[in-house]
Design a protein around this motif. Structure first.
Motif, mmCIF file in Angstrom:
data_model
loop_
_atom_site.group_PDB
_atom_site.id
_atom_site.type_symbol
_atom_site.label_atom_id
_atom_site.label_comp_id
_atom_site.label_asym_id
_atom_site.label_seq_id
_atom_site.Cartn_x
_atom_site.Cartn_y
_atom_site.Cartn_z
ATOM 1 N N GLY A 90 9.320 7.441 -4.658
ATOM 2 C CA GLY A 90 9.051 7.440 -3.214
ATOM 3 C C GLY A 90 7.822 6.634 -2.847
ATOM 4 O O GLY A 90 7.655 6.238 -1.691
ATOM 5 N N HIS A 91 6.942 6.361 -3.821
ATOM 6 C CA HIS A 91 5.720 5.602 -3.537
ATOM 7 C C HIS A 91 5.756 4.194 -4.120
ATOM 8 O O HIS A 91 4.715 3.540 -4.253
ATOM 9 N N VAL A 92 6.955 3.744 -4.446
ATOM 10 C CA VAL A 92 7.145 2.321 -4.742
ATOM 11 C C VAL A 92 7.197 1.600 -3.394
ATOM 12 O O VAL A 92 7.956 1.980 -2.507
ATOM 13 N N ALA B 238 1.713 3.763 7.149
ATOM 14 C CA ALA B 238 0.831 4.443 6.196
ATOM 15 C C ALA B 238 1.543 5.647 5.589
ATOM 16 O O ALA B 238 2.383 6.276 6.225
ATOM 17 N N CYS B 239 1.177 5.930 4.344
ATOM 18 C CA CYS B 239 1.837 7.009 3.601
ATOM 19 C C CYS B 239 0.807 8.056 3.179
ATOM 20 O O CYS B 239 -0.380 7.741 3.011
ATOM 21 N N GLY B 240 1.256 9.273 2.962
ATOM 22 C CA GLY B 240 0.382 10.368 2.532
ATOM 23 C C GLY B 240 -0.296 10.108 1.202
ATOM 24 O O GLY B 240 -1.294 10.749 0.865
ATOM 25 N N CYS B 241 0.214 9.155 0.428
ATOM 26 C CA CYS B 241 -0.369 8.854 -0.887
ATOM 27 C C CYS B 241 -1.591 7.953 -0.755
ATOM 28 O O CYS B 241 -2.345 7.775 -1.705
ATOM 29 N N GLY B 242 -1.787 7.341 0.439
ATOM 30 C CA GLY B 242 -2.891 6.403 0.624
ATOM 31 C C GLY B 242 -2.414 4.966 0.728
ATOM 32 O O GLY B 242 -3.165 4.087 1.144
ATOM 33 N N GLY C 228 3.916 1.443 3.486
ATOM 34 C CA GLY C 228 5.271 0.926 3.305
ATOM 35 C C GLY C 228 5.972 1.432 2.058
ATOM 36 O O GLY C 228 6.840 0.767 1.496
ATOM 37 N N CYS C 229 5.601 2.662 1.625
ATOM 38 C CA CYS C 229 6.287 3.268 0.484
ATOM 39 C C CYS C 229 7.741 3.565 0.865
ATOM 40 O O CYS C 229 8.047 3.768 2.043
ATOM 41 N N LEU C 230 8.594 3.641 -0.153
ATOM 42 C CA LEU C 230 10.021 3.887 0.087
ATOM 43 C C LEU C 230 10.238 5.076 1.009
ATOM 44 O O LEU C 230 11.057 5.020 1.922
HETATM 45 ZN ZN LIG Z 1 3.245 6.595 -0.693
#
Ligand SMILES: [Zn+2]
Length: 430
Positions: free
Chosen positions: A271-273, A281-285, A288-290
């Motif tokens: 999911g974070h590729v 923006a994504c919760g991982c930092g 545009g993560c999957l």
């Molecule tokens: Zn992510």
């Protein structure tokens, strides 16, 4: 990822003095042979005692004695003899669905699901609760999850089952010590000792877990992959990537029949590729993560379907069902969003397949429910981007377990524990 059960059931049940009477080698041998016979019945059953003897190389007398013990323990049962069999084949042996059971618990971003699974892989009890865990504390979420577990333990016990343990699936990074380090979609869940909190709720009372219960914690995609492999009806599935689509997206990477975990246990964060480095923006930092492009809520928003509580794939009137209905009816916005999600999924999965070289991708969760629309663009991307695709094309399968995959895999870890070392469940010889 396993929290040890401590003393085995037999150690707990038998006085130490009796233990000293038996030579160690004989103990070890019996333990080994019980697992050997049970494993043969599990993999190739129904089998006669003679067939088990032939397959294991044990004498018929030894097999009969071990089988008697396994039958007494409720692990194996004898079926009615096959009609028309030549000679005296004896009653065939199979795993006992009335024997010990495993409980699987899945805590995902927007629901909690619990199932009780018997040794044959059948679900005996199931509960689903729609609950947005982003808006409650880990303590409150785990307390309500524990109440669901108590509910199914109560029901399974009333059906006559012994509960052997609990497997727990969570949507985040589980380290090799069994700690939930981080759940990108659940902000409050950091270094959460999920198993010890659950033990605190479940170790007492009639509907709790027995003192020697086997408990384990793992990432939901890993457990869903194992569930699919063990119970999904694909006997040859040994090397594959299970893609779990929920609000987050994860992958269970299985090679040679075992989950590939990486050094610390964090592998499979598909999911974070990134599929769009300048994207949302994504919760991982990252950006545009999957899962920001093709996760459940991103997809629903793109399709113009209202995102509300109860959007789980399982809910018959939830947002995912609405999306399916609109796509079925030819709604352009829905079809465009599904097409785009399928391509984004294909870009990320191609990257993974190029790196790990597995022949099969299994679509699970949301992506299983939406497979009729995702498969086309996904397969097109795999065909274009996977370097080896012209002589090793990637096969795309759809999960047969649907929303039960992770809980069945979680319960399956308990059942595997029994099958690998059944001695703790077998009364000691006198
Ligand atoms: Zn992510």
């Amino acid at each position: 990822v396993t929290a040890g059960a401590g003393r085995t059931r037999r150690e707990a049940a038998r006085p130490a003095r009796q233990e000293a009477k038996r030579p160690a080698r004989q103990e070890t041998l019996r333990r080994h042979n019980l697992a050997l016979v049970l494993g043969e019945v599990a993999v190739h059953g129904p089998l006669s005692r003679a067939q088990v003897a032939a397959a294991t190389g044990l004498t018929k007398g030894t097999v009969s004695s071990l089988v008697d013990d396994l039958v007494a323990a409720g692990l194996v049962r004898t079926l009615a003899p096959t009609r028309g069999a030549v000679g005296r084949p004896g009653n065939p042996l199979a795993l006992d669905p009335g024997g010990p059971v495993g409980v699987g618990l899945e805590i995902d971003v927007d629901y909690t699901r619990v199932a009780v699974v018997d040794l044959t892989g059948d679900v005996r009890q199931r509960r689903v609760e729609v609950a947005d865990h982003r808006t409650s504390s880990p303590e409150a979420s785990l307390a309500s999850a524990a109440a669901l577990v108590r509910d199914v333990v109560h029901a399974a016990t009333r059906q006559g089952h012994a509960v052997a343990g609990l497997g727990v699936a969570v949507p985040g990074l589980v380290d090799t010590k069994g700690l939930l380090r981080l759940a990108p979609n659940l902000p409050g869940w950091e270094s959460t000792p999920v198993l010890s909190v659950l033990h605190g709720h479940l170790d007492d009372g009639p509907d709790g877990l027995p003192a020697d219960a086997h408990t384990a914690l793992d990432n939901e995609a890993n457990l869903a992959a194992l569930g699919e492999q063990w119970f999904g009806g694909h006997p040859d599935l040994r090397d594959f990537v299970y893609v779990s689509g929920e609000i987050g997206v994860g992958a269970g990477i299985v090679t040679g029949g075992a989950v590939f975990r990486g050094v610390s246990g964090y592998a499979g964060e598909l999911g974070h590729v990134p599929v769009d480095p300048d994207g949302p923006a994504c919760g991982c930092g990252g950006r545009g993560c999957l899962e920001q492009v093709a996760g459940q809520e991103a997809l629903l928003r793109a399709a113009g379907v209202p995102v509300d509580a109860g959007t789980t794939t399982a809910a018959p009137d939830g947002s995912v069902a609405t999306l399916r209905r609109r796509a079925d009816g030819g709604d352009r916005e829905a079809l465009r969003a599904l097409e785009a999600a399928g391509h984004a999924l294909g870009v990320a999965v191609s990257a993974l397949v190029n790196v790990v070289d597995v022949p099969t991708v299994v679509l699970g969760g949301l992506y299983a429910a939406l497979a009729p629309w995702l498969r086309g663009p996904l397969t097109a991307e795999l065909g274009t981007r996977v370097v080896a695709s012209s002589w090793a094309p990637t096969q795309v399968l759809v999960s047969t377990l649907g929303p039960d995959a992770a809980v069945r895999g979680a319960a399956g870890t308990v059942l595997r524990h029994i099958l690998d070392d059944p001695e703790a469940y077998v009364p000691a010889p006198v």
